[in-house]
Design a protein around this motif. Sequence first.
Motif, PDB file in Angstrom:
ATOM      1  N   ILE A   1     -17.871  -2.495   7.100  1.00 56.88           N
ATOM      2  CA  ILE A   1     -18.107  -1.231   6.403  1.00 56.88           C
ATOM      3  C   ILE A   1     -19.601  -0.927   6.468  1.00 56.88           C
ATOM      4  O   ILE A   1     -20.430  -1.774   6.169  1.00 56.88           O
ATOM      5  N   PRO A   2     -19.965   0.297   6.903  1.00 59.47           N
ATOM      6  CA  PRO A   2     -21.387   0.656   6.944  1.00 59.47           C
ATOM      7  C   PRO A   2     -21.979   0.677   5.534  1.00 59.47           C
ATOM      8  O   PRO A   2     -21.231   0.784   4.560  1.00 59.47           O
TER       9      PRO A   2
ATOM     10  N   VAL B   1     -21.047   5.362   3.404  1.00 60.93           N
ATOM     11  CA  VAL B   1     -20.017   6.241   3.961  1.00 60.93           C
ATOM     12  C   VAL B   1     -19.894   7.403   2.994  1.00 60.93           C
ATOM     13  O   VAL B   1     -19.790   7.191   1.781  1.00 60.93           O
TER      14      VAL B   1
ATOM     15  N   VAL C   1     -19.078  10.987   7.199  1.00 59.03           N
ATOM     16  CA  VAL C   1     -20.289  10.559   7.910  1.00 59.03           C
ATOM     17  C   VAL C   1     -20.676   9.157   7.434  1.00 59.03           C
ATOM     18  O   VAL C   1     -20.390   8.770   6.307  1.00 59.03           O
TER      19      VAL C   1
ATOM     20  N   PRO D   1       0.816  -1.223   0.000  1.00 52.44           N
ATOM     21  CA  PRO D   1       0.000   0.000   0.000  1.00 52.44           C
ATOM     22  C   PRO D   1       0.847   1.270   0.000  1.00 52.44           C
ATOM     23  O   PRO D   1       1.961   1.268   0.518  1.00 52.44           O
TER      24      PRO D   1
ATOM     25  N   LEU E   1      -6.548  10.417   3.357  1.00 53.42           N
ATOM     26  CA  LEU E   1      -7.234   9.219   2.884  1.00 53.42           C
ATOM     27  C   LEU E   1      -6.464   7.944   3.242  1.00 53.42           C
ATOM     28  O   LEU E   1      -7.050   6.904   3.524  1.00 53.42           O
ATOM     29  N   PHE E   2      -5.138   8.050   3.211  1.00 53.34           N
ATOM     30  CA  PHE E   2      -4.327   6.844   3.406  1.00 53.34           C
ATOM     31  C   PHE E   2      -4.332   6.395   4.868  1.00 53.34           C
ATOM     32  O   PHE E   2      -4.404   5.205   5.153  1.00 53.34           O
TER      33      PHE E   2
ATOM     34  N   THR F   1      -7.965   4.918   5.410  1.00 50.69           N
ATOM     35  CA  THR F   1      -8.219   3.540   4.952  1.00 50.69           C
ATOM     36  C   THR F   1      -7.346   2.544   5.718  1.00 50.69           C
ATOM     37  O   THR F   1      -7.767   1.418   5.968  1.00 50.69           O
TER      38      THR F   1
ATOM     39  N   ARG G   1      -9.139   1.574   8.985  1.00 50.06           N
ATOM     40  CA  ARG G   1     -10.527   1.124   8.949  1.00 50.06           C
ATOM     41  C   ARG G   1     -10.685  -0.250   9.596  1.00 50.06           C
ATOM     42  O   ARG G   1      -9.763  -1.057   9.617  1.00 50.06           O
TER      43      ARG G   1
END
Lengths: 214, 470
Positions: free
Chosen positions: A172-173, A176, A131, A23, A161-162, A165, A168
């Motif tokens: 996962i809802p 998002v 949210v 990543p 962002l990195f 993620t 996380r």
Amino acid sequence: MGDREAILERLRGASRPAERLSPWLTRRTFENPVDRFCECLTNLKGDVRRAESAEAAWTIVDNLLDEMDAHSVVINQEPPVDGMDTVARWPERTCYVVGESEGDLKAFCADCDVGLTGVSAALVETGSLIVESGEGRSRLATLLPPVHIAMVRVSRLTTDLFTWTAGRGDHIPTNVTVISGPSKTADIEFTLTLGAHGPKRLIAVVYEDGEMDS
Amino acid sequence: MSASISQFRSQADSAINDLPLQEAIDTATGNFWRGREGALEELPDSEGLRDHFKAIRSATLAQLDEHLESFESNAKAAGTHVHWAEDAAEACRIVIDIGKTRGVTLATKGKSMASEEIHLGVALEEAGIESVETDLGEWIIQLAGDPPFHIIAPAIHKRRDEIVTLIENASGESLQSAEIEDLVAASRRLLRSRFLSAGMGITGGNILVSETGSLVLVENEGNGRFVSASPPVHIALVGLEKVVPTWDDAAVWLQLLARSSTGQPLSVYTNVVTGPRKVDDEDGPEEVHIILLDNGRSQLLGGKYEEILQCIRCGACLNICPVYREVGGHTYRSPYSGPIGAVITPLLMGLEEYPALPQASSLCGACRDVCPARIDLPRMLVELRNDEVEQGLVPWSVRRAEEAAAWMLMDVDRYRRLTGLMRTAQLPVLKDGDLRMPSFLDPSKGRKLKGLAPRPFREIWQSELEGGDG
């Protein structure tokens, strides 16, 4: 299922070994993440209010609602908003508490003055709010009203962002949404206009909550 | 649709002579590419990030079968219906079947280039399902009956007075003295009732994330969120090349997408949908369908054009392209215009239908330089030109002329002898150094064509520069 098999057969015919990539890790550190976050969201035409404490933050919300003469507010029942008895706090306003109030949620969101929510995370690099959907959390509450007020505790900030993620969980809802500023369009003569179909005003009330999170 | 050389030329001519249009194109593309530069400069290692993104896209396409199957199984586990569509007709049929089953009469649409590609709007209309575009630019061109002018900003060719008339006709409101803000407000009011009463919402999709079976939708207005969250059914139409294995990969994609496109750090809304509403969810659609659209894509895998499937439709290549910036989007006669359109349109819709497009480039390479996935567009434009010659799609006269030029250039003595002859032969039509041909012979179509110089540069070099100082 005919199409599926035919397509997959062609894809399999072209399949070959590929490099395994590690990543991309964030290359950023911000000396003062809170300042950077506020600055970026302001640049995106967001309205940022800072407070020293939760108490002060709620006073800011009181004043904002007074200023805009908000009669009706849809409230997502999530931290930190769920810690406040908003119905008792604002007896003069009609409050719809998501997951508790009776009645048509969509119709209320379409007509009300303000959506009030927490955030599950916020991105320092871009000034974005994140949210999520779930119990007590309406996705229409952050979209349909002309104003969205988000309570942002600084412990929710993550670099970009990195880091988001990377941090996380497994679950996962259903929904998002990463929100970076008020709704906008430049589709007519390339002129930036706020409030296309979502909120025209996005207000982040940013405050220290003494918690330390990632 | 099709684009022959003569169609392209005549449409290009009218676009170039339309001064307000030229100004509108310059404003939009200029703002986009300046925005892009600033947004990428701000990152610590944007060049490295683009290299990494290229590697992600290449590696994913190498095993597209596995990534799509794992996407499918994870999306199904989240409750999403996954469909595979071989071509445009099948994709339209799937959408219409879902609509008919649910008794839908009104569908709201988010902006989707894939839906333009398969002409979904026409198919829905024929099936008796009204579809309303909700992105402001898309709505304007739907009202006008125009195709999109730019893959990111579809209505940049429309002037304000034209838009006023379109919205007045749609709303019945008088907007003659309206500011742009008032026009946006009018569209918000008018479309809101459509949003709330639609039986299904149709969107495209920017990214499919395999590890969670998620769909990522990126937009600025909020219309995409509305379309995907409010109606009971949400259908997303997505090209099957848009998948990534992990969220770490999706983050790289998102970090580059809006920066390359409009120059925003992120678009206003990055909306991630993972299945229909669950028991605990307060709102959201009861049904979510994702249609994986092939329509010619899988045939490109493993061949010399596979790289084009790395495209994320950011539009950076349009904004920088000296040809697009003059001829505009409609000249390409395809929903995909600019350098990406010049390559992908013939590949998906047939080179014999679009022979002009691979020629619509000076091969300057600017598109390759700005592409977030570093796609070598000029290479593929040249490949397509070769294909045109091999498939006999080049006019006889052009082929003979090019063969003659090649023959002349292959031998230096032959070249010198023939240019010497031409220096004399051009004299009757030479005026002030320019060739002035009688109009029926004029290959320049009214532009200035330089004649051969009285003395070749080689001679000047030898006698005056090399010899003189040497």
